[in-house]
Design an enzyme around this catalytic site. Structure first.
Site, PDB file in Angstrom:
ATOM      1  N   ARG A 154       0.823  -1.206   0.000  1.00 47.44           N
ATOM      2  CA  ARG A 154       0.000   0.000   0.000  1.00 47.44           C
ATOM      3  C   ARG A 154       0.867   1.271   0.000  1.00 47.44           C
ATOM      4  O   ARG A 154       0.497   2.274  -0.604  1.00 47.44           O
ATOM      5  CB  ARG A 154      -0.960   0.021   1.203  1.00 47.44           C
ATOM      6  CG  ARG A 154      -2.070  -1.038   1.144  1.00 47.44           C
ATOM      7  CD  ARG A 154      -2.865  -1.036  -0.140  1.00 47.44           C
ATOM      8  NE  ARG A 154      -3.871  -2.088  -0.193  1.00 47.44           N
ATOM      9  CZ  ARG A 154      -3.629  -3.342  -0.600  1.00 47.44           C
ATOM     10  NH1 ARG A 154      -2.431  -3.716  -0.987  1.00 47.44           N
ATOM     11  NH2 ARG A 154      -4.616  -4.216  -0.643  1.00 47.44           N
ATOM     12  N   SER A 187      16.219  14.370   1.644  1.00 48.25           N
ATOM     13  CA  SER A 187      17.233  13.372   1.985  1.00 48.25           C
ATOM     14  C   SER A 187      16.575  12.124   2.576  1.00 48.25           C
ATOM     15  O   SER A 187      15.639  12.226   3.372  1.00 48.25           O
ATOM     16  CB  SER A 187      18.223  13.935   3.006  1.00 48.25           C
ATOM     17  OG  SER A 187      19.174  12.943   3.352  1.00 48.25           O
ATOM     18  N   GLU A 191       2.175   1.541  -3.567  1.00 48.91           N
ATOM     19  CA  GLU A 191       1.108   2.062  -4.429  1.00 48.91           C
ATOM     20  C   GLU A 191       0.908   3.555  -4.213  1.00 48.91           C
ATOM     21  O   GLU A 191       0.700   4.316  -5.166  1.00 48.91           O
ATOM     22  CB  GLU A 191      -0.198   1.301  -4.142  1.00 48.91           C
ATOM     23  CG  GLU A 191      -1.341   1.691  -5.052  1.00 48.91           C
ATOM     24  CD  GLU A 191      -2.606   0.904  -4.758  1.00 48.91           C
ATOM     25  OE1 GLU A 191      -2.619  -0.318  -5.021  1.00 48.91           O
ATOM     26  OE2 GLU A 191      -3.584   1.503  -4.254  1.00 48.91           O
TER      27      GLU A 191
END
Lengths: 150, 150, 150, 150, 150, 150, 150, 150, 150, 150
Positions: free
Chosen positions: J92, J118, J95
């Protein structure tokens, strides 16, 4: 002027079409420009930059315009896409490396020590060897040995 | 008895270790069994099946036991993993194909017609050519031309 | 003149469209040019070069112009992209090889020795076998055995 | 008891070793269990589950113990890793599909309509056809046509 | 005439645009042509060939021209590119297979024996199930069992 | 003490072996622990964590020791390797998604709006539907609709 | 107005063509805009955004129009496709990392502790070092050390 | 005797463990054997073969046995797996090549002509440059220019 | 009418160009349409469908025509190609997941039990936090916990 | 002595097992060693080196021996294999990056200019936010902005 240089792929497609339509062999073209056969073929397919003179001779011979000549002189990004490498005629070489590559590595190290065959200081020859059991394709890779040297 | 045959990879590792410890070159081994240099090296690395006699000669020479000999006689599944193909010594050949493969295809079709160089009816030679500018690795691929024939 | 040769993909798309619009079967086209069915279909899809006569017969039959004929005669770079290979109709053959490929390898070696079935000296037949439980697709791969011969 | 079932890969390695050491051909084994040649070879390599009787006959013939027989009866996860698919003997079939796959798809749709050749209701035959120009490997894929049916 | 058939992708893009601009649901279109909902949607997206009548009804309804209708009738090369399969709405089905696929395999073999669920003699239903805790997407895969049958 | 938890793969292999040797079906096991069929099978193959009670019931039923039970209770890393996904029995589901995935996406958006079928608030049912033309595998994916909600 | 910004690839192709046709070296261009050599070359190839002034200077020098200048100022999506990375001239750097990357990691950690060389606060120098045994390409990577700091 | 040579990976793991437990830096080891820092580190990680003397000095210093020394002398298969190349400390170099690789290619061709920087006749230096804004990692690639020479 | 909907990629390229030429920040655009910053940026780049009103407001603000607005309203296929994911600015997030992903999984399970953070019932915030040691990029992922619920 | 250091994977497996068997939460462990929660979890899973003291505290708490402590102190090669990244709980996040990554890039450049967040001067926070509609997982990525600085 904002024009770009014709891609090597487009130039090669024009060379290939003109060669077929004129019925010229690659060796006739190579002879015309006085360069080795495999080098010439490879350069015209986009893998080596040609000199001004070579590019002009080829375009004169094949009746191609200046945009093609300019592309033939440009510095290439070398290599071939994977799909083309699986064409059966090319793939047999790939398969030969998969079978004999580790043996060639062993033999290079055994004979020369730690190092490689250069693919830059390098030439390839192509020949047809007559054979009563069927003529043979003979391809020679000939590269300078480079030892790992710090 | 449920034992399996020693893998070609394991047999090759034993051959390589014994060769180094005895200080034998690949050509000394090839000579011992009276077979071509590249073929022998390749077979011992697991890419070709050996005859009963060849496998026994090698194992006698290198003082390896019967399990190795049996493995050397077995039918291989040929090929080399991708990681090994990017070792610099092997990769130069891969790169040469990426640069010259399409040219070799053009030349084969131009000279022989539609077909391929066989990778089965095929031999590879390996030689060192002395050269004042640095000795050269010379590898010859020599395969029978096979035309597409329905 | 700087024109290139029409790509095999474009020529095939024109052949396929003309075939459908004229309601011709692949076997009617194969018959017209007097060539085997699978060979003809494959050649028209871009996998084999046609002769002058074959290309002209096909283009006459399908009312396609000379650029298509020229493309059909050109030397192909053979192969099929991976996306097409997962089309269900083609994939069943791929799956069959994944299931039976190692068995076919064992049987070739057991029956013929170390070597391969040629994919060049090779033909494919396609047939419909009537069967009360549902007609069958029968595809025969028939290639010359080539033994590993140094 | 926490034991697992011997893997199909391990069982196949034991079958292959025992077959070679006893000098039996695959067809002798197939005959022994009264099953088709390609099916039997494929099942012993781990691609099909055997019946209790088949597994016991094979293990008796090859003098393999019960753990092998149990593995031969287990339901397989079918397929072959990519590295094995590039072994030259298997790869020629892969290449043939890359060249002829789209043609076979066209012919199936042209002859049968929209659908596939089943790879499940399916058999493969293997034969050696004598030929004065060199014997031929003949492999027949024979699957029931399945039409797309909602 | 050298025209090609409009690609399935282009036809689908035209169907999708026309559907949205007319405010029609997929089920209204499916109803119009009297075909199942998922089949119709899938066919219009390029995964099934339509009949002459279906293609004409759809193009009349959406005011699309004959080139679209011809494309909708053509035999597709089925499948979806990987990038689309990772769209979150589609990916949840992919993930469900990654989690439940091996369990479904076990259950098919346990209940039916060695074989598969056909994806050809197959239908998919799509429904919305009202649920006070949130309505549910219910998708049913319904395929004929095919046993491995030699 | 430095011991690790038995891997889910090893636990699953022990469950599968014990199930086969005792001749139990997956539904008998599911019944024993009072959990849904697909969930139970999937959990035992390593895709869901079991409760203390479930894991102990299963291990008692199958006579497996505590290390297996502990593994069955552990939190899994879910998913299935690609090689397994190409087993024909599982691949048919993958293929169905490649053919129908984009249609399901269209229908979800058309019916529910922008969102997905949850693969977490989700259940799968497996059933055998008798059919005179051949019994059918019926698999239902049933997940809560989740709308994209910021 | 709906126009888009010219892609960085297109702008780079125009810069490269104009540079060659005018016979300018990269260092002459870099000098013109008063920026470091590698930075300037990289920016003109599309890997860094230029300032208004830099982009105008370059386009004046090379006689390129405003659309190119606008593109040179745009924020890039950085990186190079894999095919280009296997061009032999670039690949030697890739190979050097494959051989020396793990050693550089060890040395960074040994000398600086846990952290990295920044590729952002970073410069690259390019120089030709004369050498009687053949001039040398000397490329220096110089980045600020960044320690893992929570 | 059938023993194999210890793998380079195993030897490196032993060197790394011994180095840490003795609290030696890589430069102390390099100094001990009188070899350059990056070369020594790389060789001990398995990327270069050591001489008899170097391997014995290292093993004496780190109290490692002869099997390690023998492995350090063996000819390596060079390269690093992809997973290691995405470690952040190594990846920054990979990223730098993705950003600056094409610029370095342009500069090499502009300055030297058509050719490459050798990765064989090549050395790498590693240094820490003090900087008030944060010390810097400075890595220099220094390779002989090789022109494409037929 | 056979027109298609402008692709999301094309619409995004027009939005990006207009934004830059007008000197508007993403937050000014978000404010204009009264939607969250990350959502608005993401929607305009093609990852979320906009409402009629939102799409019209944006196109009015940026002087883009109706074809762009229609595209912004269309249902997207979500996701980003791999090449873009390796742009250094995006890659740092990818790397962070490679380093911290397994830890986040452990913490979610430890705190909430077996389940996931929803990526659908989900929002992302972006902020700049001033810091004397250098301002910080602060990105918050905030998703509803969803437990595995059958 | 030729011993190697226990791999980070093996150490993590021992930590995970001991944690579960003792019923300790990750936050109890983090508290014990006085380090941030996500950092500690990540370090124990093998992504960060621990100090002597931290490693000893953890091993005392979990009753693990010195070999584990030594491994926890070792410098890691960071990253996670692709298979683990597709576990639904981790996926998830992947995604979310595929959907929001390009937007975050735009916003970083718009707010800070050309540069990155960073991933080294970086921290991650994990929290549970109570919510009547379902508690929420809140993960904050907080990294120093680094501008591209030559």
């Amino acid at each position: 002027m904002n024009d770009t240089i014709m891609s090597k792929t487009d130039a090669a497609a024009r060379v290939v079409a003109a060669r077929l339509r004129r019925g010229l062999s690659w060796s006739e073209i190579a002879e015309e420009i006085g360069s080795p056969l495999v080098w010439t073929t490879s350069a015209l397919l986009g893998q080596h930059p040609m000199t001004q003179e070579q590019s002009e001779q080829v375009c004169r011979l094949l009746d191609l315009d200046d945009a093609v000549a300019e592309s033939l002189r440009a510095q290439p990004s070398r290599g071939t896409d994977q799909a083309t490498m699986t064409d059966p005629t090319i793939y047999r070489f790939v398969e030969a490396l998969a079978v004999y590559g580790p043996a060639l590595k062993e033999l290079i190290h055994d004979e020369f020590g730690d190092g490689i065959m250069s693919a830059i200081n390098f030439r390839v020859d192509f020949a047809r060897h007559p054979d009563p059991a069927g003529d043979r394709v003979v391809v020679t890779f000939d590269g300078k040995f480079l030892d790992y040297r710090w």
